[in-house]
Design a protein around this motif. Structure first.
Motif, PDB file in Angstrom:
ATOM      1  N   PHE A  61      53.259  88.198  32.449  1.00 51.97           N
ATOM      2  CA  PHE A  61      53.455  89.551  32.962  1.00 51.97           C
ATOM      3  C   PHE A  61      53.917  89.428  34.413  1.00 51.97           C
ATOM      4  O   PHE A  61      53.143  89.036  35.283  1.00 51.97           O
ATOM      5  CB  PHE A  61      52.161  90.358  32.848  1.00 51.97           C
ATOM      6  CG  PHE A  61      51.791  90.672  31.427  1.00 51.97           C
ATOM      7  CD1 PHE A  61      52.035  91.921  30.889  1.00 51.97           C
ATOM      8  CD2 PHE A  61      51.222  89.697  30.613  1.00 51.97           C
ATOM      9  CE1 PHE A  61      51.716  92.206  29.573  1.00 51.97           C
ATOM     10  CE2 PHE A  61      50.900  89.972  29.295  1.00 51.97           C
ATOM     11  CZ  PHE A  61      51.146  91.226  28.768  1.00 51.97           C
ATOM     12  N   LYS A  62      55.173  89.757  34.654  1.00 47.49           N
ATOM     13  CA  LYS A  62      55.799  89.495  35.945  1.00 47.49           C
ATOM     14  C   LYS A  62      56.226  90.791  36.622  1.00 47.49           C
ATOM     15  O   LYS A  62      56.738  91.706  35.988  1.00 47.49           O
ATOM     16  CB  LYS A  62      57.012  88.580  35.767  1.00 47.49           C
ATOM     17  CG  LYS A  62      57.618  88.092  37.068  1.00 47.49           C
ATOM     18  CD  LYS A  62      58.742  87.099  36.811  1.00 47.49           C
ATOM     19  CE  LYS A  62      59.351  86.608  38.113  1.00 47.49           C
ATOM     20  NZ  LYS A  62      60.458  85.648  37.889  1.00 47.49           N
ATOM     21  N   TRP A  63      56.033  90.819  37.932  1.00 50.84           N
ATOM     22  CA  TRP A  63      56.417  91.944  38.779  1.00 50.84           C
ATOM     23  C   TRP A  63      57.888  91.745  39.161  1.00 50.84           C
ATOM     24  O   TRP A  63      58.217  91.009  40.079  1.00 50.84           O
ATOM     25  CB  TRP A  63      55.515  91.949  40.008  1.00 50.84           C
ATOM     26  CG  TRP A  63      55.678  93.070  40.978  1.00 50.84           C
ATOM     27  CD1 TRP A  63      56.447  94.187  40.867  1.00 50.84           C
ATOM     28  CD2 TRP A  63      55.000  93.178  42.239  1.00 50.84           C
ATOM     29  NE1 TRP A  63      56.314  94.980  41.964  1.00 50.84           N
ATOM     30  CE2 TRP A  63      55.431  94.393  42.827  1.00 50.84           C
ATOM     31  CE3 TRP A  63      54.090  92.385  42.920  1.00 50.84           C
ATOM     32  CZ2 TRP A  63      54.969  94.821  44.077  1.00 50.84           C
ATOM     33  CZ3 TRP A  63      53.631  92.795  44.149  1.00 50.84           C
ATOM     34  CH2 TRP A  63      54.062  94.005  44.723  1.00 50.84           C
ATOM     35  N   ASN A  64      58.763  92.416  38.451  1.00 51.25           N
ATOM     36  CA  ASN A  64      60.202  92.201  38.637  1.00 51.25           C
ATOM     37  C   ASN A  64      60.813  93.115  39.692  1.00 51.25           C
ATOM     38  O   ASN A  64      61.496  92.659  40.599  1.00 51.25           O
ATOM     39  CB  ASN A  64      60.940  92.381  37.305  1.00 51.25           C
ATOM     40  CG  ASN A  64      60.621  91.256  36.328  1.00 51.25           C
ATOM     41  OD1 ASN A  64      60.668  90.091  36.677  1.00 51.25           O
ATOM     42  ND2 ASN A  64      60.260  91.613  35.101  1.00 51.25           N
ATOM     43  N   ASN A  65      60.587  94.415  39.574  1.00 54.05           N
ATOM     44  CA  ASN A  65      61.223  95.363  40.500  1.00 54.05           C
ATOM     45  C   ASN A  65      60.357  95.564  41.738  1.00 54.05           C
ATOM     46  O   ASN A  65      59.775  96.623  41.960  1.00 54.05           O
ATOM     47  CB  ASN A  65      61.474  96.700  39.789  1.00 54.05           C
ATOM     48  CG  ASN A  65      62.429  96.537  38.626  1.00 54.05           C
ATOM     49  OD1 ASN A  65      63.418  95.830  38.747  1.00 54.05           O
ATOM     50  ND2 ASN A  65      62.125  97.166  37.505  1.00 54.05           N
ATOM     51  N   ALA A  66      60.301  94.501  42.535  1.00 55.18           N
ATOM     52  CA  ALA A  66      59.384  94.509  43.676  1.00 55.18           C
ATOM     53  C   ALA A  66      60.086  94.969  44.951  1.00 55.18           C
ATOM     54  O   ALA A  66      61.306  95.121  45.015  1.00 55.18           O
ATOM     55  CB  ALA A  66      58.807  93.110  43.871  1.00 55.18           C
ATOM     56  N   ASP A  67      59.286  95.210  45.967  1.00 57.02           N
ATOM     57  CA  ASP A  67      59.734  95.524  47.324  1.00 57.02           C
ATOM     58  C   ASP A  67      60.843  94.545  47.742  1.00 57.02           C
ATOM     59  O   ASP A  67      60.689  93.335  47.601  1.00 57.02           O
ATOM     60  CB  ASP A  67      58.512  95.375  48.248  1.00 57.02           C
ATOM     61  CG  ASP A  67      58.742  95.897  49.654  1.00 57.02           C
ATOM     62  OD1 ASP A  67      59.850  95.697  50.167  1.00 57.02           O
ATOM     63  OD2 ASP A  67      57.801  96.464  50.234  1.00 57.02           O
ATOM     64  N   SER A 108      54.982  96.861  49.355  1.00 57.45           N
ATOM     65  CA  SER A 108      54.680  98.088  48.618  1.00 57.45           C
ATOM     66  C   SER A 108      54.342  97.742  47.169  1.00 57.45           C
ATOM     67  O   SER A 108      54.880  96.776  46.605  1.00 57.45           O
ATOM     68  CB  SER A 108      55.891  99.017  48.659  1.00 57.45           C
ATOM     69  OG  SER A 108      55.770 100.033  47.687  1.00 57.45           O
ATOM     70  N   THR A 109      53.480  98.529  46.566  1.00 60.95           N
ATOM     71  CA  THR A 109      53.105  98.306  45.165  1.00 60.95           C
ATOM     72  C   THR A 109      54.075  98.992  44.197  1.00 60.95           C
ATOM     73  O   THR A 109      53.822  99.012  42.984  1.00 60.95           O
ATOM     74  CB  THR A 109      51.686  98.834  44.913  1.00 60.95           C
ATOM     75  OG1 THR A 109      51.584 100.183  45.383  1.00 60.95           O
ATOM     76  CG2 THR A 109      50.656  97.979  45.622  1.00 60.95           C
ATOM     77  N   GLU A 110      55.166  99.527  44.712  1.00 59.80           N
ATOM     78  CA  GLU A 110      56.156 100.143  43.829  1.00 59.80           C
ATOM     79  C   GLU A 110      56.685  99.110  42.833  1.00 59.80           C
ATOM     80  O   GLU A 110      56.870  97.952  43.169  1.00 59.80           O
ATOM     81  CB  GLU A 110      57.326 100.700  44.649  1.00 59.80           C
ATOM     82  CG  GLU A 110      56.968 101.958  45.427  1.00 59.80           C
ATOM     83  CD  GLU A 110      58.169 102.514  46.163  1.00 59.80           C
ATOM     84  OE1 GLU A 110      59.313 102.161  45.805  1.00 59.80           O
ATOM     85  OE2 GLU A 110      57.968 103.302  47.104  1.00 59.80           O
ATOM     86  N   GLY A 111      56.939  99.551  41.618  1.00 62.74           N
ATOM     87  CA  GLY A 111      57.430  98.658  40.580  1.00 62.74           C
ATOM     88  C   GLY A 111      56.331  98.136  39.681  1.00 62.74           C
ATOM     89  O   GLY A 111      56.607  97.607  38.594  1.00 62.74           O
ATOM     90  N   LEU A 112      55.082  98.292  40.102  1.00 63.08           N
ATOM     91  CA  LEU A 112      53.980  97.777  39.281  1.00 63.08           C
ATOM     92  C   LEU A 112      53.591  98.733  38.154  1.00 63.08           C
ATOM     93  O   LEU A 112      52.808  98.363  37.287  1.00 63.08           O
ATOM     94  CB  LEU A 112      52.774  97.448  40.160  1.00 63.08           C
ATOM     95  CG  LEU A 112      52.925  96.128  40.917  1.00 63.08           C
ATOM     96  CD1 LEU A 112      51.837  95.959  41.966  1.00 63.08           C
ATOM     97  CD2 LEU A 112      52.905  94.945  39.953  1.00 63.08           C
ATOM     98  N   ASP A 113      54.150  99.936  38.156  1.00 58.86           N
ATOM     99  CA  ASP A 113      53.913 100.846  37.022  1.00 58.86           C
ATOM    100  C   ASP A 113      54.507 100.260  35.744  1.00 58.86           C
ATOM    101  O   ASP A 113      53.955 100.451  34.647  1.00 58.86           O
ATOM    102  CB  ASP A 113      54.481 102.233  37.310  1.00 58.86           C
ATOM    103  CG  ASP A 113      55.934 102.201  37.757  1.00 58.86           C
ATOM    104  OD1 ASP A 113      56.394 101.146  38.230  1.00 58.86           O
ATOM    105  OD2 ASP A 113      56.605 103.233  37.626  1.00 58.86           O
TER     106      ASP A 113
END
Length: 538
Positions: free
Chosen positions: A156-162, A174-179
Motif C-alpha cells: 500500500f503506497k502513498w503515490n499522490n504525495a506532497d 501534507s497528508t493530501e493524497g492519503l485518502d
C-alpha cells in the motif's frame, strides 16, 4: 499465550557486530559505556543526573504540552510529561521514522521494549521516575523509505504525495493524497470490529491531520498512550536553542568528523561493516521547502545545490536567530537527543546500534553522557494453526530460520526412505586419492596435477549424482515440500524476517487489542533472545 525463543546467532539474521556486542566482546568495550543490565543503571542515573542541564526540563515540558495540545491523550502520558520537569525523572528513548501507518512490525517492538524497560527500572529504583519516549524522526527527508506498508502480501503506497516529498523533512509533508490509500486499505481490512478500529485509526490519523508529524503522533498515541508513552518532535526552536553550542562546534570545528574517525577506523580494522561514514559537517539546512547539506568551501558556507551562502559571522547569526533551521543528520541526532532529554538508554535495531557505536568519543568531547545501548526486542508471530503445522512437519524452531533450500533439503533427506547423503562416499574417495598422491610423490611428481584433476572430476560426479537423487526425491515428496515452503513463506514474507516486512494491521485485524497486550506481556527488553509468540490454539 505460548512462547518459545531462539538465540540471536541461531536466527542467522544479525550481524557479527551486534552478536559480538551482545556477547560483550572485549574488543568492543571502548566503544560504549555501561552495558544495559539492570544493576548498571544506578551508575548511569548518577552520571546523567550530574551532567544534565536540568534547566532544559522547563522548555521540554512546555514544548511537549504545545505538541500535545490537539490530542486527548491518557492521564498517564500527561503525568509523564509533567514528571519530565522534575530532577528525579529520566527517560528511555527509541526513535523511528514516520513510516506510513507505522511501517513494519518492529515499530511496535521498539516501543514495547521502551515501555517495558521503564517499568522494570521503576521496580528496581522506586525513588526515580522513568518515562518512555518515542522520538519521531520528523526531520528525515528520505520519503521513499516511509511511503508504504505491506499488508496481506500487498504493498500500500502513498503515490499522490506532497510535491515537496524527498526535498524537505517528512514531518512537514501534507497528508493530501492519503485518502486514496485509505480507500484501498478499507477494502482490504474488512468490516469486523478490529477492522473498524483500524480504519478509524487511519482515517482520523491521516485524513483529519494536516501534516505527517501530527498524524504519526496521533496514531502512536492511540496505540500506546495508555502505557504512558511520550512522543517528542525535536523540530522546535525552543528545543534547538539548547543545541546551538554543539551545532557551532560542528560548523566551525567539524567536531563529529574529528571525534568519530578513530571509532570508524577501529570498526574497519576489526572487520565490521561501518554503518555510517561521517561527513565533515553533519548538519542540514532546513525549511519547509528544502533539507540540504551545509558544506564549507574556502572559508564560506553553502547549502548544497542552492544559492544560499554565508560568511562565518553570517552563519553564526543565522544559527543564533533560527536554530530550528539547522537539522542534525544521523551522526548528530543522537547527541541532540541526549542534550535535550534526561536519557539513560537508547533502544534501537542492529543498524541503529551500529552507528551509535561510532559516537562515544564524540560525546566525551562534548561532555555529554553517553547512554546505554539496548537492542530492541525481536519476535516472530504465528497462529496456533501454523505452530501445529510446524510440529506435524517435524520442523524445529531453529530449522524454521534456515534458508528455504537448506530447510527443504534437510527435511527431504530426513524423511526419505533412501540415504541421499554421499558424504561417506566422498570421504572414501578422498582417502583413495591420498594413496595415489603418495604414489605420484614417490615415482613421478608431474603426475600430481593429473591425480588432482581426476579427484576433482570424480568428486564433482558424486555431487551431481547426489543433487539428481535429491531432486528426484523432492518430486516424489512434492506434497511435503510444498507444505514446508508454504509454512515458511507465511512466516518469513519475501524470504525476510516478518518484523521487517509485515504491518501490524495484518495481526490486529485478527487479534485486536490482544496483539499489543501479548507483546507487552512477552517481550522482556533485558532478555537477549528472539521470541516466537503463538496466538490461538493449535
Amino acid at each position: 499465550m505460548p512462547t518459545d525463543c531462539i538465540s540471536y546467532p541461531e536466527t542467522n539474521y544479525f550481524t557479527n557486530l551486534i552478536l559480538d556486542y551482545l556477547s560483550q566482546k572485549k574488543k568492543l568495550k571502548e566503544l560504549y559505556g555501561h552495558f544495559p543490565e539492570l544493576q548498571n543503571f544506578e551508575k548511569q542515573i548518577a552520571e546523567k543526573e550530574s551532567s544534565f542541564d536540568h534547566a532544559i526540563r522547563k522548555d521540554l515540558v512546555k514544548v511537549l504540552k504545545k505538541q500535545y495540545s490537539g490530542i486527548e491523550t491518557s492521564d498517564k502520558t500527561q503525568d509523564n510529561i509533567r514528571l519530565l520537569g522534575e530532577k528525579n525523572s529520566f527517560t528511555v528513548v527509541t526513535g523511528h521514522q514516520l513510516n506510513l501507518f507505522t511501517g513494519p512490525l518492529y515499530f511496535l517492538y521498539k516501543i514495547v521494549s521502551t515501555i517495558n524497560l521503564t517499568e522494570k527500572l521503576k521496580q528496581k529504583y522506586p525513588d526515580q521516575h522513568f518515562v518512555p519516549i518515542y522520538w519521531m524522526a520528523t526531520e528525515d527527508h528520505d520519503f521513499e523509505e516511509i511511503n508504504f506498508f505491506n499488508l496481506n502480501g500487498k504493498k500500500f503506497k502513498w503515490n499522490n504525495a506532497d510535491p515537496r516529498a524527498g526535498k524537505t523533512a517528512v514531518g512537514y509533508l501534507s497528508t493530501e493524497g492519503l485518502d486514496e490509500v485509505f480507500q484501498l486499505f478499507s477494502a482490504e481490512i474488512g468490516d469486523g470490529e478490529n477492522g473498524k478500529f483500524l480504519k478509524t485509526l487511519f482515517r482520523k490519523g491521516y485524513l483529519e491531520h494536516d501534516n505527517l508529524s501530527d498524524a504519526t503522533r496521533y496514531i502512536a498515541d492511540k496505540l500506546f498512550g495508555e502505557y504512558g508513552l511520550v512522543i517528542v518532535d525535536g523540530e522546535d526552536a525552543d528545543l534547538k536553542k539548547h543545541f546551538i553550542p554543539y551545532a557551532k562546534n560542528e560548523l566551525l570545528e567539524k567536531r563529529s568528523f574529528e571525534k568519530t574517525t578513530s571509532a570508524v577506523e577501529k570498526l574497519n580494522e576489526l572487520g565490521y561493516n561501518v554503518q555510517v561514514n561521517p561527513r565533515e559537517i553533519n548538519l542540514f539546512y532546513l525549511n519547509e521547502e528544502i533539507r540540504e547539506r551545509i558544506i564549507e568551501k574556502e572559508g564560506k558556507f553553502f547549502v548544497n545545490e542552492t544559492e544560499i551562502s554565508w560568511t562565518r559571522d553570517e552563519l553564526l547569526k543565522e544559527l543564533e536567530e533560527h536554530p530550528e533551521r539547522f537539522s542534525p543528520n544521523v551522526m548528530l541526532r543522537p547527541l541532540y537527543e541526549e542534550v535535550i532529554l534526561p536519557n539513560l538508554c537508547y533502544i534501537g535495531g542492529g543498524g541503529e546500534l551500529a552507528y551509535w557505536l561510532e559516537l562515544k568519543d564524540y560525546f566525551e568531547a562534548e561532555n555529554v553522557t553517553f547512554p546505554m545501548l539496548l537492542l530492541r526486542n525481536s519476535a516472530l508471530l504465528q497462529s496456533g494453526k501454523q505452530s501445529g503445522k510446524r510440529k506435524r512437519l517435524n520442523i524445529s524452531i531453529p530449522e524454521l530460520f534456515l534458508k528455504q533450500h537448506e530447510l527443504i533439503n534437510r527435511k527431504v533427506r530426513k524423511i526419505s526412505n533412501i540415504d541421499i547423503d554421499f558424504s561417506p562416499q566422498k570421504q572414501h574417495l578422498v582417502d583413495q586419492f591420498q594413496h595415489l598422491y603418495d604414489l605420484a610423490e614417490q615415482t613421478d611428481k608431474s603426475f600430481i596435477g593429473a591425480v588432482k584433476a581426476q579427484e576433482v572430476k570424480q568428486l564433482k560426479g558424486l555431487d551431481n549424482l547426489e543433487k539428481r537423487l535429491l531432486k528426484a526425491q523432492k518430486r516424489k515428496l512434492k506434497d511435503e515440500v510444498e507444505r514446508i515452503a508454504e509454512l515458511q513463506n507465511g512466516l518469513f514474507p519475501n524470504k525476510s524476517l516478518q518484523e521487517r516486512q509485515t504491518n501490524f494491521s495484518e495481526f490486529y485485524v485478527e487479534y485486536g487489542p490482544e496483539l499489543i497486550e501479548e507483546l507487552m506481556n512477552n517481550l522482556d527488553p533485558l532478555e537477549s533472545n528472539f521470541k516466537i509468540i503463538t496466538f490461538g490454539k493449535e
